[in-house]
Structures are given as C-alpha cells and as structure tokens.
Design a protein around this motif. Sequence first.
Motif, PDB file in Angstrom:
ATOM      1  N   ASP A  88     -76.618  13.668   9.060  1.00  0.00           N
ATOM      2  CA  ASP A  88     -77.449  13.805   8.197  1.00  0.00           C
ATOM      3  C   ASP A  88     -78.873  13.139   8.543  1.00  0.00           C
ATOM      4  OD1 ASP A  88     -78.840  13.845   5.643  1.00  0.00           O
ATOM      5  OD2 ASP A  88     -76.954  14.172   4.480  1.00  0.00           O
ATOM      6  N   ILE A  89     -79.997  14.097   8.342  1.00  0.00           N
ATOM      7  CA  ILE A  89     -81.412  13.270   8.822  1.00  0.00           C
ATOM      8  C   ILE A  89     -81.504  12.233   7.763  1.00  0.00           C
ATOM      9  CG2 ILE A  89     -82.603  14.750   7.166  1.00  0.00           C
ATOM     10  CD1 ILE A  89     -83.385  13.739  10.852  1.00  0.00           C
ATOM     11  N   ARG A  90     -80.951  12.023   6.535  1.00  0.00           N
ATOM     12  CA  ARG A  90     -80.863  10.864   5.573  1.00  0.00           C
ATOM     13  C   ARG A  90     -80.420   9.820   5.973  1.00  0.00           C
ATOM     14  NH1 ARG A  90     -79.336  13.870   0.453  1.00  0.00           N
ATOM     15  NH2 ARG A  90     -77.733  14.215   1.883  1.00  0.00           N
ATOM     16  N   ASP A  91     -79.473   9.625   7.405  1.00  0.00           N
ATOM     17  CA  ASP A  91     -78.691   8.561   7.502  1.00  0.00           C
ATOM     18  C   ASP A  91     -79.459   7.929   8.649  1.00  0.00           C
ATOM     19  OD1 ASP A  91     -76.958   6.794   8.235  1.00  0.00           O
ATOM     20  OD2 ASP A  91     -75.128   8.222   8.334  1.00  0.00           O
ATOM     21  N   LEU A  92     -80.328   6.991   8.264  1.00  0.00           N
ATOM     22  CA  LEU A  92     -81.114   6.376   9.149  1.00  0.00           C
ATOM     23  C   LEU A  92     -80.265   5.525  10.331  1.00  0.00           C
ATOM     24  CD1 LEU A  92     -83.720   5.442  10.442  1.00  0.00           C
ATOM     25  CD2 LEU A  92     -83.961   3.601   8.689  1.00  0.00           C
ATOM     26  N   LYS A  93     -79.075   4.775   9.913  1.00  0.00           N
ATOM     27  CA  LYS A  93     -78.407   4.190  10.806  1.00  0.00           C
ATOM     28  C   LYS A  93     -77.939   4.889  12.095  1.00  0.00           C
ATOM     29  CE  LYS A  93     -74.613   0.727  11.192  1.00  0.00           C
ATOM     30  NZ  LYS A  93     -73.500   0.115  10.459  1.00  0.00           N
TER      31      LYS A  93
ATOM     32  N   TYR B  10     -82.991  16.691  -3.809  1.00  0.00           N
ATOM     33  CA  TYR B  10     -82.715  16.809  -2.734  1.00  0.00           C
ATOM     34  C   TYR B  10     -83.457  17.349  -1.471  1.00  0.00           C
ATOM     35  CZ  TYR B  10     -79.656  18.690   1.134  1.00  0.00           C
ATOM     36  OH  TYR B  10     -79.425  19.176   2.609  1.00  0.00           O
ATOM     37  N   THR B  11     -84.480  18.137  -1.928  1.00  0.00           N
ATOM     38  CA  THR B  11     -85.582  18.697  -1.048  1.00  0.00           C
ATOM     39  C   THR B  11     -86.662  17.671  -0.648  1.00  0.00           C
ATOM     40  OG1 THR B  11     -85.641  20.668  -2.343  1.00  0.00           O
ATOM     41  CG2 THR B  11     -87.416  20.526  -0.974  1.00  0.00           C
ATOM     42  N   TYR B  12     -86.957  16.882  -1.461  1.00  0.00           N
ATOM     43  CA  TYR B  12     -87.725  15.756  -1.146  1.00  0.00           C
ATOM     44  C   TYR B  12     -87.213  14.631  -0.471  1.00  0.00           C
ATOM     45  CZ  TYR B  12     -91.778  16.773  -4.103  1.00  0.00           C
ATOM     46  OH  TYR B  12     -93.147  17.505  -4.641  1.00  0.00           O
ATOM     47  N   ASP B  13     -86.009  14.347  -0.634  1.00  0.00           N
ATOM     48  CA  ASP B  13     -85.002  13.435   0.103  1.00  0.00           C
ATOM     49  C   ASP B  13     -84.839  13.565   1.378  1.00  0.00           C
ATOM     50  OD1 ASP B  13     -83.646  11.028   0.526  1.00  0.00           O
ATOM     51  OD2 ASP B  13     -81.803  11.787  -0.580  1.00  0.00           O
ATOM     52  N   VAL B  14     -84.709  15.102   1.978  1.00  0.00           N
ATOM     53  CA  VAL B  14     -84.539  15.513   3.065  1.00  0.00           C
ATOM     54  C   VAL B  14     -85.883  15.679   3.842  1.00  0.00           C
ATOM     55  CG1 VAL B  14     -83.818  17.572   4.389  1.00  0.00           C
ATOM     56  CG2 VAL B  14     -82.386  16.708   2.587  1.00  0.00           C
ATOM     57  N   ASN B  15     -86.977  16.353   3.052  1.00  0.00           N
ATOM     58  CA  ASN B  15     -88.036  16.582   3.954  1.00  0.00           C
ATOM     59  C   ASN B  15     -89.215  15.471   3.850  1.00  0.00           C
ATOM     60  OD1 ASN B  15     -86.935  19.052   3.959  1.00  0.00           O
ATOM     61  ND2 ASN B  15     -88.607  19.986   2.622  1.00  0.00           N
ATOM     62  N   VAL B  16     -88.900  14.675   3.096  1.00  0.00           N
ATOM     63  CA  VAL B  16     -89.952  13.445   3.071  1.00  0.00           C
ATOM     64  C   VAL B  16     -89.232  12.168   3.890  1.00  0.00           C
ATOM     65  CG1 VAL B  16     -91.166  11.844   1.963  1.00  0.00           C
ATOM     66  CG2 VAL B  16     -91.031  14.224   1.123  1.00  0.00           C
TER      67      VAL B  16
END
Length: 357
Positions: A65-70, A102-108
């Motif tokens: 997931d692109i939101r998973d920085l680690k 969700y859209t902002y979370d993924v895209n930003v």
Amino acid sequence: MVDTGFYKNRKVLITGHTGFKGAWMCQVLKELGADVTGYALKPPTDPSLFFLCKMEQYIHSVEGDIRDLKHLQQVFERVQPEIVIHMAAQPIVRESYKNPVYTYDVNVMGTVNVMECVRLTDSVKSVVNVTTDKVYKNKEWEWGYRENEELNGFDPYSNSKSCSELVTESYKNSFFADRKTAISTARAGNVVGGGDFAADRIIPDCVRAIENNCDIVIRNPHSTRPYQHVLEPIFAYLMIAEKQYKDAAYAGHYNVGPDENSCVTTGELVGTFCKCWNSLTGKTLNWVQQGDGGPHEANFLKLDCSKIKSKLGWKPKWNYEEMLEKTVEWVQSYIAKKDVSEVMMRQIYEYKKAGRE
C-alpha cells in the motif's frame, strides 16, 4: 524519442504498476531491458491487464500500500532504484465523490511517502510524478492550459492531484536544491488503449457492451477531452525521466496530450470506435446517450503541450483514429482469448517506428 539503450539493466521503481497504465509501462520497460521493480496493491480490476500479459513473470512485483511508509521505505532500501516513476493513485473522478478521504489519503499522502523515500535514498537520480490534466482550475475555455496555469482541481480526485503537484514542488524546493536528483511532474490527458477495465471510463464501457451484446451508454457525448493512446504518455514519461537523468535542467512540469485535432468529444470518440469495430468484425455496435444525474464533471478540457514539444522534442505519433484502431485490435484479440501480450509488443514496436510530420 527515448534512447532505447538508456534503460537497459537500469533499476527503475514504479508505483501503481498493477494498473492499466502501469502494466503498459512495465511492458515497455521490459522491451527496453530495464530492471523493473513494481510496488502496488493487487490489480484494481478483474480481469486485469497486469495478469493477462503475465507481467509478474518479468518484473519484481511487490504487493504493498502506497500509504504504508515503512514498507515502501524497505523496498527503496532494498532496490536502490536510479529512476522512480510514481503512478499509484485512486484515479477515478466519480469514485472520488464516493470515497473522498481515501482518495486524498492515497493521492496526497501516497505522494508524500514516495517523496520521503526518495529523500532518504541516495541512489535515486530521476523522479517523475504522474498526475493528470485535471489538476488545473477548469475555466471551460477553448484553448489549452499551460503548465503555469492555476492548480485547483474541482472534484476530490482532481484536487488531490493538484495537492500531489504541490507536495512534489515543496519537497523539490526543500530537500533537492543541492542534490543531483531531478524531479518532474507529468500532466497527461485522457488515455485509451487495450487492457483498461476500470469502471466509469468510456473504452471499458465499450468493451463491456461488446461482451454483453448491448449498446454503449454515454453519459455526456458532448464533453471534450484530450484523448490519446496510452503509449503516448508512457513514452513521454520515460523521455522525461531519461532527459533529466542526464541533465537536471530538463526537470519541471510537463503537459502530455494529443494534437488539436485529437481533442474530440466523447460522442465522436465512441462513434469512431464503433466504426472501427464494425469494419473489423462485420458486426454492428451502436451507442446511446443516457444521463444518470451524477456528480459534476468538466465539459471542456484541452492541454497546451508546446513545452514538452519544444524542450524535449516529444510529439504525439498516433491521431485519435489510429489510437482507436490499435485499441480495437487489442479488444478483438482479448475477446477471441488470444495472447494479448503479443498485441502489446507489436503495438510498442509499431509506435517506436511511427512518425508523423
């Protein structure tokens, strides 16, 4: 044009590689001999182009997931990429109205995470963040938007991509002024081509109509968009990444779209698709208008692509009739259950050889 020898054995990391454009990007880079690592969720559609062309056999595919920085940072540390092409996104306008958070979370935040990983990875020399033509504040005017126009997309998808542009610029100014890492954003118009199965897109709707033996339904046949074959922006992204790798002066913001005569209405686009399909198969495919009272969508949108043409020497190779012929060719192979990767490889070869004065 892209230097065909530049990408051979070069480490390229792509986010969003399991999507429609991502799969085409992987196919092109495979043909160029690159060492490709992809980072994305499972393919967003079933069927998916990524699995149809068996791309997982040819690249290093990481599910994440692109939101998973680690996790993303671990992949960067292991791969040590030289080039990063950020394509992961929630890309559907109507879906962004249903799931704006969700859209902002993924895209930003997804863009923040990618740029943070780039900041912490010294091997990265070239970054291209793929956004959209919809980042501009749409004033419904008849001339094309230029790269210095105001960024302020209307809907959550478009606006989140405007934010992605701002995040990229902030990281570029704050952390990369003294580093040899070139960063660009690419704002592409609407893409069509074989292998797109997404909801609420016109070519996938055409394919579903063929499979269900029914008419194609169009919400707004009068909306004008800068339609282009998917290979046009793919090669533009690769050209940007290559040029700025060699000379950071090429880094910047670039519109990527068709020539003026390929900015057509949705009705014209689908009418030509039907004409191509009917001519190729001898069958009859028609379209009908049927509005559904859905959310706001822009009626008129064009891009001014003078910058990428003059600065990089890029230009579109296929007009909208040619791109639809290629798309119909792919769809016919898919419907006939043939090996679509062979069609893709042939079209990549034809694209590289093509040229219009």
